[in-house]
Design a protein around this motif. Structure first.
Motif, PDB file in Angstrom:
ATOM      1  N   GLU A   1     -11.195  -7.140 -10.959  1.00 23.83           N
ATOM      2  CA  GLU A   1     -10.697  -7.532  -9.641  1.00 23.83           C
ATOM      3  C   GLU A   1      -9.200  -7.847  -9.680  1.00 23.83           C
ATOM      4  O   GLU A   1      -8.446  -7.524  -8.754  1.00 23.83           O
ATOM      5  CB  GLU A   1     -11.458  -8.754  -9.119  1.00 23.83           C
ATOM      6  CG  GLU A   1     -12.926  -8.505  -8.826  1.00 23.83           C
ATOM      7  CD  GLU A   1     -13.771  -8.483 -10.094  1.00 23.83           C
ATOM      8  OE1 GLU A   1     -13.231  -8.844 -11.163  1.00 23.83           O
ATOM      9  OE2 GLU A   1     -14.959  -8.104 -10.014  1.00 23.83           O
ATOM     10  N   LYS A   2      -8.761  -8.485 -10.759  1.00 19.02           N
ATOM     11  CA  LYS A   2      -7.341  -8.822 -10.897  1.00 19.02           C
ATOM     12  C   LYS A   2      -6.510  -7.566 -11.152  1.00 19.02           C
ATOM     13  O   LYS A   2      -5.436  -7.383 -10.559  1.00 19.02           O
ATOM     14  CB  LYS A   2      -7.149  -9.814 -12.045  1.00 19.02           C
ATOM     15  CG  LYS A   2      -5.700 -10.215 -12.290  1.00 19.02           C
ATOM     16  CD  LYS A   2      -5.185 -11.118 -11.204  1.00 19.02           C
ATOM     17  CE  LYS A   2      -5.856 -12.472 -11.268  1.00 19.02           C
ATOM     18  NZ  LYS A   2      -5.300 -13.420 -10.287  1.00 19.02           N
ATOM     19  N   LEU A   3      -7.002  -6.688 -12.004  1.00 23.92           N
ATOM     20  CA  LEU A   3      -6.273  -5.462 -12.323  1.00 23.92           C
ATOM     21  C   LEU A   3      -6.139  -4.561 -11.099  1.00 23.92           C
ATOM     22  O   LEU A   3      -5.079  -3.953 -10.880  1.00 23.92           O
ATOM     23  CB  LEU A   3      -6.984  -4.710 -13.460  1.00 23.92           C
ATOM     24  CG  LEU A   3      -6.965  -5.388 -14.839  1.00 23.92           C
ATOM     25  CD1 LEU A   3      -7.796  -4.585 -15.828  1.00 23.92           C
ATOM     26  CD2 LEU A   3      -5.534  -5.542 -15.342  1.00 23.92           C
ATOM     27  N   SER A   4      -7.183  -4.476 -10.299  1.00 24.22           N
ATOM     28  CA  SER A   4      -7.113  -3.630  -9.108  1.00 24.22           C
ATOM     29  C   SER A   4      -6.147  -4.216  -8.084  1.00 24.22           C
ATOM     30  O   SER A   4      -5.458  -3.477  -7.375  1.00 24.22           O
ATOM     31  CB  SER A   4      -8.500  -3.448  -8.498  1.00 24.22           C
ATOM     32  OG  SER A   4      -9.023  -4.689  -8.049  1.00 24.22           O
ATOM     33  N   ALA A   5      -6.081  -5.541  -7.995  1.00 21.21           N
ATOM     34  CA  ALA A   5      -5.127  -6.167  -7.076  1.00 21.21           C
ATOM     35  C   ALA A   5      -3.700  -5.876  -7.510  1.00 21.21           C
ATOM     36  O   ALA A   5      -2.832  -5.552  -6.688  1.00 21.21           O
ATOM     37  CB  ALA A   5      -5.366  -7.674  -7.017  1.00 21.21           C
ATOM     38  N   ILE A   6      -3.436  -5.960  -8.804  1.00 28.52           N
ATOM     39  CA  ILE A   6      -2.102  -5.656  -9.331  1.00 28.52           C
ATOM     40  C   ILE A   6      -1.747  -4.199  -9.064  1.00 28.52           C
ATOM     41  O   ILE A   6      -0.623  -3.870  -8.668  1.00 28.52           O
ATOM     42  CB  ILE A   6      -2.036  -5.965 -10.838  1.00 28.52           C
ATOM     43  CG1 ILE A   6      -2.171  -7.467 -11.077  1.00 28.52           C
ATOM     44  CG2 ILE A   6      -0.739  -5.438 -11.447  1.00 28.52           C
ATOM     45  CD1 ILE A   6      -2.283  -7.852 -12.541  1.00 28.52           C
TER      46      ILE A   6
ATOM     47  N   PRO B   1      -7.061  -2.522   0.428  1.00 30.02           N
ATOM     48  CA  PRO B   1      -7.864  -3.643   0.937  1.00 30.02           C
ATOM     49  C   PRO B   1      -6.992  -4.786   1.449  1.00 30.02           C
ATOM     50  O   PRO B   1      -5.834  -4.941   1.045  1.00 30.02           O
ATOM     51  CB  PRO B   1      -8.689  -4.073  -0.289  1.00 30.02           C
ATOM     52  CG  PRO B   1      -8.723  -2.866  -1.167  1.00 30.02           C
ATOM     53  CD  PRO B   1      -7.405  -2.166  -0.966  1.00 30.02           C
ATOM     54  N   ALA B   2      -7.578  -5.610   2.317  1.00 31.42           N
ATOM     55  CA  ALA B   2      -6.828  -6.707   2.936  1.00 31.42           C
ATOM     56  C   ALA B   2      -6.827  -7.973   2.088  1.00 31.42           C
ATOM     57  O   ALA B   2      -6.100  -8.911   2.396  1.00 31.42           O
ATOM     58  CB  ALA B   2      -7.421  -7.009   4.312  1.00 31.42           C
ATOM     59  N   ASP B   3      -7.627  -8.012   1.019  1.00 38.26           N
ATOM     60  CA  ASP B   3      -7.745  -9.246   0.232  1.00 38.26           C
ATOM     61  C   ASP B   3      -6.959  -9.192  -1.072  1.00 38.26           C
ATOM     62  O   ASP B   3      -7.229  -9.958  -2.008  1.00 38.26           O
ATOM     63  CB  ASP B   3      -9.206  -9.530  -0.079  1.00 38.26           C
ATOM     64  CG  ASP B   3      -9.832  -8.449  -0.970  1.00 38.26           C
ATOM     65  OD1 ASP B   3      -9.267  -7.332  -1.044  1.00 38.26           O
ATOM     66  OD2 ASP B   3     -10.885  -8.728  -1.587  1.00 38.26           O
ATOM     67  N   LEU B   4      -5.976  -8.312  -1.153  1.00 34.69           N
ATOM     68  CA  LEU B   4      -5.248  -8.134  -2.415  1.00 34.69           C
ATOM     69  C   LEU B   4      -4.515  -9.400  -2.845  1.00 34.69           C
ATOM     70  O   LEU B   4      -4.527  -9.773  -4.026  1.00 34.69           O
ATOM     71  CB  LEU B   4      -4.261  -6.974  -2.302  1.00 34.69           C
ATOM     72  CG  LEU B   4      -4.874  -5.583  -2.122  1.00 34.69           C
ATOM     73  CD1 LEU B   4      -3.774  -4.536  -2.009  1.00 34.69           C
ATOM     74  CD2 LEU B   4      -5.783  -5.254  -3.295  1.00 34.69           C
TER      75      LEU B   4
END
Length: 346
Positions: free
Chosen positions: A150-155, A270-273
């Motif tokens: 989840e953290k890697l995809s946000a980055i 996504p909106a929750d990045l």
């Protein structure tokens, strides 16, 4: 403050030179100003700064020549030395190690080991990661174990924008007394705007702001080539423009310590990045402008996210170590420094 995405160009001075300033709708301008002013005011009047603000004095000579006013407290629009006085104020009393390039962060259940290039490492109960988003996206720092998906995809999904500055100092002022000068052109590589620092500081300085793909192209040029180009654009607005006596060119996109200027939203992501990016991972906490949900891309956003991360860290350590008031936000935790010679930490 970063210029909001809704900013548009509005004609300010008509004529053959095509001088314009930046503006937007009155309603949106008002809403933005109220929001940002309230947020910045809360930071400026915080307890952390209140205790030391009176001791920080701006020693830039007053353009009026008044000797008594050459030392003035840093309030409001009198902040003319950039962010340097703010950094010095916030850094007072802290144990700061400069010129330490982090290569690896090893996370354990109750310890964090920070490895740097010179083989000196730091051990702490927790760590707050504030490196720029561009550095994290480039995988310059290795995490052991690897950060959660989840953290890697946000980055990966957060965008990084570039906005560079070309500061030009002149012997005399030859431009109108407005905050911003800009030019409409048929291509993006000819568009841009100049901030008038003379209006705020009394110094004959214009700062050309270069963003987007234009900023990427400008970073390929030498300092002299960049200055010559922006001067050619300035002379299309002001033919009487003189040569600068000094200049300074930034390259945030290629600087290995930043690799970008600010985070931004990308189409279709996504909106929750931002929520996922700022979420802690065990005893690792994340802060910086990209970790601020409401004020990303701004300095006050970076500051407020760091305060929030420090408070989250305090709560975790208080629970972990069974101490109700382990430390206060703004004070340092004593860290153990270890030196590893001729072998790496595993």
């Amino acid at each position: 403050m970063a210029i909001p995405n809704y900013t548009c160009l509005k004609l300010k001075m008509s004529g053959p030179c095509g001088i314009i300033t930046l503006d937007t709708s009155f309603q949106r301008t008002y809403e933005c100003e109220v929001e940002c002013n309230e947020h910045v005011a809360a930071i400026v009047t915080s307890k952390e700064l209140a205790a030391i603000r009176e001791e920080i004095v701006d020693e830039v000579p007053d353009p009026r020549g008044d000797v008594e006013s050459q030392k003035r407290p840093l309030y409001g629009n009198e902040w003319v030395n950039g962010y340097d006085p703010v950094i010095k104020a916030l850094a007072q009393g802290l144990d700061i190690h400069l010129n330490h390039r982090i290569t690896k962060i090893i996370q354990r259940y109750n310890k964090v080991i920070i490895c740097v290039e010179d083989v000196a490492s730091f051990v702490a109960d927790a760590a707050i990661i504030t490196v720029p988003l561009g550095v994290l996206k480039a995988n310059i720092i290795e995490f052991e174990p690897e950060l959660p998906r989840e953290k890697l995809s946000a980055i990966a999904d957060l965008g990084v924008g570039i906005e560079n500055k070309i500061a030009l100092k002149f012997n005399t002022v030859f431009w109108p007394n407005v905050e911003v000068l800009g030019r409409i052109a048929p291509t993006s590589n000819a568009c841009g705007y100049f901030l008038n620092l003379h209006k705020a500081t009394g110094n004959p300085v214009l700062v050309c702001m270069v963003a987007g793909r234009f900023a990427y192209e400008m970073e390929k040029l030498s300092d002299e080539e960049s200055v010559n180009f922006v001067m050619s654009q300035l002379r299309k607005m002001l033919p009487q423009a003189t040569e600068p006596v000094q200049y300074l060119v930034s390259r945030w996109g290629s600087d290995p310590n930043s690799l970008g200027s600010y985070s931004c939203d990308l189409v279709g992501k996504p909106a929750d990045l931002y929520e996922r990016f700022c979420a802690p991972v065990g005893n690792l906490f994340f802060a910086g402008e990209a970790a601020c949900i409401d004020h990303s891309g701004s300095v006050h956003g970076a500051y407020s996210s760091a305060i929030a991360a420090a408070e989250d860290c305090r709560r975790r350590l208080s629970t972990q170590l069974g101490i109700s008031d382990l430390f206060q936000v703004g004070k340092i935790i004593v860290r153990e420094e270890i030196t590893v010679r001729e072998k790496s930490i595993h």
